[in-house]
Design an enzyme around this catalytic site. Structure first.
Site, PDB file in Angstrom:
ATOM      1  N   LYS A 187       0.823  -1.210   0.000  1.00 17.81           N
ATOM      2  CA  LYS A 187       0.000   0.000   0.000  1.00 17.81           C
ATOM      3  C   LYS A 187       0.864   1.271   0.000  1.00 17.81           C
ATOM      4  O   LYS A 187       2.073   1.192   0.201  1.00 17.81           O
ATOM      5  CB  LYS A 187      -0.948  -0.023   1.215  1.00 17.81           C
TER       6      LYS A 187
HETATM    7  C1  PLP Z   1      -5.143  -4.505   0.839  1.00 12.38           C
HETATM    8  C2  PLP Z   1      -6.597  -4.433   0.784  1.00 12.38           C
HETATM    9  C3  PLP Z   1      -7.409  -4.958   1.796  1.00 12.38           C
HETATM   10  C4  PLP Z   1      -6.899  -5.788   2.918  1.00 12.38           C
HETATM   11  O1  PLP Z   1      -5.884  -5.261   3.667  1.00 12.38           O
HETATM   12  P1  PLP Z   1      -4.855  -6.197   4.432  1.00 12.38           P
HETATM   13  O2  PLP Z   1      -4.043  -5.199   5.203  1.00 12.38           O
HETATM   14  O3  PLP Z   1      -4.068  -6.952   3.421  1.00 12.38           O
HETATM   15  O4  PLP Z   1      -5.625  -7.100   5.334  1.00 12.38           O
HETATM   16  C5  PLP Z   1      -8.781  -4.780   1.706  1.00 12.38           C
HETATM   17  N1  PLP Z   1      -9.332  -4.119   0.677  1.00 12.38           N
HETATM   18  C6  PLP Z   1      -8.579  -3.617  -0.307  1.00 12.38           C
HETATM   19  C7  PLP Z   1      -9.262  -2.874  -1.417  1.00 12.38           C
HETATM   20  C8  PLP Z   1      -7.203  -3.765  -0.310  1.00 12.38           C
HETATM   21  O5  PLP Z   1      -6.485  -3.278  -1.319  1.00 12.38           O
END
Ligand code: PLP
Length: 379
Positions: A187
């Site tokens: 992210k």
């Molecule tokens: C990354 C992501 C998640 C989940 O996050 P994690 O930290 O991997 O549990 C949920 N929704 C979206 C759209 C994502 O990109």
């Protein structure tokens, strides 16, 4: 013929500075390595980004979403409206609560949930909407909240990809109902793994904290009580130290991502037939740069195309397979053809490299190699 890159270029890579690495060392040496002062400091720093709204940190974006839905009152038998084009955790958390994810097709332009189609999917069981800002491009918050208000639905914004993005000049997270972020390694801001939830005014942060840690309630006199089976969702101080180091660079990361996205628009040959994302340099944080391949003009599959890019040292990703076609969701009755726009995007989408430390020349090389491969692949 364009030449392969000398070193492998992944589609994304975190940028961690030496100061952050040193701060992690300090936490590890401090004797307190799980949730403590750093996690609180990280929550305060995030809250400051969101105009002082209450923020609680978690150990994943997935548990953040699930607890947000619980706080929003979602439970067995309820329906929750969302998009098929997201990471599968968006719908899995709905199932965990005994509720049903109700998918709505996507808008061909934004690739986000089609706001025109939400109302037709609302039933007496609908409790909430989970909008997802795919690739960091925000869902239209004005239209979304008008629908939610009209039908008295809660909104849990899955803003996992849109930290640093904005709507009406205000950062995502600073307005709205529940806003859930992820700090997974890929992210725009990472804690290695982690998440954060911005809480609306009518929700008690203490209740959120209870759900985050086993339901434990601290009573006067040092006793504890447990009334609900909470989760194990707390963020460590080690992870929070990474997040605090990242936060210092968030604006620069977003600016750099926008500049790289702009360069993609300048350098991708418009005659290749690629489907481009909306050219939004105001709201989007450019979490990803995704093109749609002109598959009907190509003699190779997307998988072959990705393999050819890999041979040229270029990484590419697929985000995402449309969720309703996974076996789990087919088991709920979803079928191919239910959401033709999402399915078409899902079949042809390709995530190109984009991360803050990437060079302008890397964009140029990716574009030249794509042009070369597509010309070779044209029928
Ligand atoms: C990354 C992501 C998640 C989940 O996050 P994690 O930290 O991997 O549990 C949920 N929704 C979206 C759209 C994502 O990109």
């Amino acid at each position: 013929m364009s030449s392969a890159l000398p070193n492998f270029l992944p589609f994304t890579r975190p940028t961690i500075d030496e100061e952050t690495i040193a701060a992690v060392g300090d936490v590890l040496r401090s004797g307190w390595i799980t949730s403590g002062p750093k996690a609180l400091e990280f929550e305060d720093a995030l809250s400051a980004l969101f105009g002082g709204r209450p923020v609680r940190a978690f150990n994943s974006g997935t548990i953040t979403l699930e607890i947000a839905l619980q706080l929003a009152g979602v439970g067995p038998g309820d329906e929750v409206i969302t998009t098929p084009l997201s990471w599968v955790s968006t719908a899995n958390v709905v199932l965990h609560l005994g509720a049903r994810p109700v998918f709505v097709d996507t808008d061909p332009h934004t690739r986000n949930i089609d706001l025109e189609r939400i109302e037709a999917a609302i039933t007496p069981r609908t409790k909430a909407i989970i909008p997802v800002d795919l690739a960091g491009l925000p869902v239209d918050r004005d239209r979304l909240y008008a629908i939610a208000r009209r039908h008295q639905l809660r909104v849990v914004e899955d803003a996992a990809q849109s930290l640093g993005a904005s709507w009406n000049g205000r950062p995502i997270g600073s307005t709205g109902d529940f806003v859930s972020f992820s700090f997974h390694a890929n992210k725009n801001l990472t804690t290695c793994e982690g998440g954060a939830l911005v809480l609306p005014d009518d929700i008690s942060p203490a209740l959120c904290e209870r759900l985050r840690l086993q339901g434990v309630q601290r009573l006067d006199g040092g006793e504890i009580e447990v009334e609900v089976a909470g989760h194990k969702g707390n963020l460590t101080d080690v992870a929070a130290a990474v997040g605090l180091g990242q936060l210092k660079h968030l604006d620069a990361f977003t600016a750099r991502r926008r500049a790289l996205a702009r360069r993609y628009f300048e350098r991708l040959d418009p005659t290749l037939g690629l489907g481009l994302p909306p050219a939004d340099f105001v709201n989007s944080n450019w979490h990803m740069f995704q093109v749609l391949l002109p598959l009907d003009r190509m003699r190779m599959s997307r998988a072959d195309f990705i393999a050819h890019l890999r041979e040229r040292n270029i990484g590419a990703g697929v985000h995402y397979p449309a969720m309703h076609l996974f076996a789990l969701y087919r088991g709920l009755g979803y079928r191919e053809g239910n959401f033709p726009i999402a399915e078409r995007i899902s079949r042809s989408t390709l995530t190109l490299p984009l991360f803050p430390a990437m060079q302008d020349a890397d964009v140029d090389a990716v574009c030249a190699n794509i042009a070369d491969l597509l010309r070779n692949a044209a029928q």
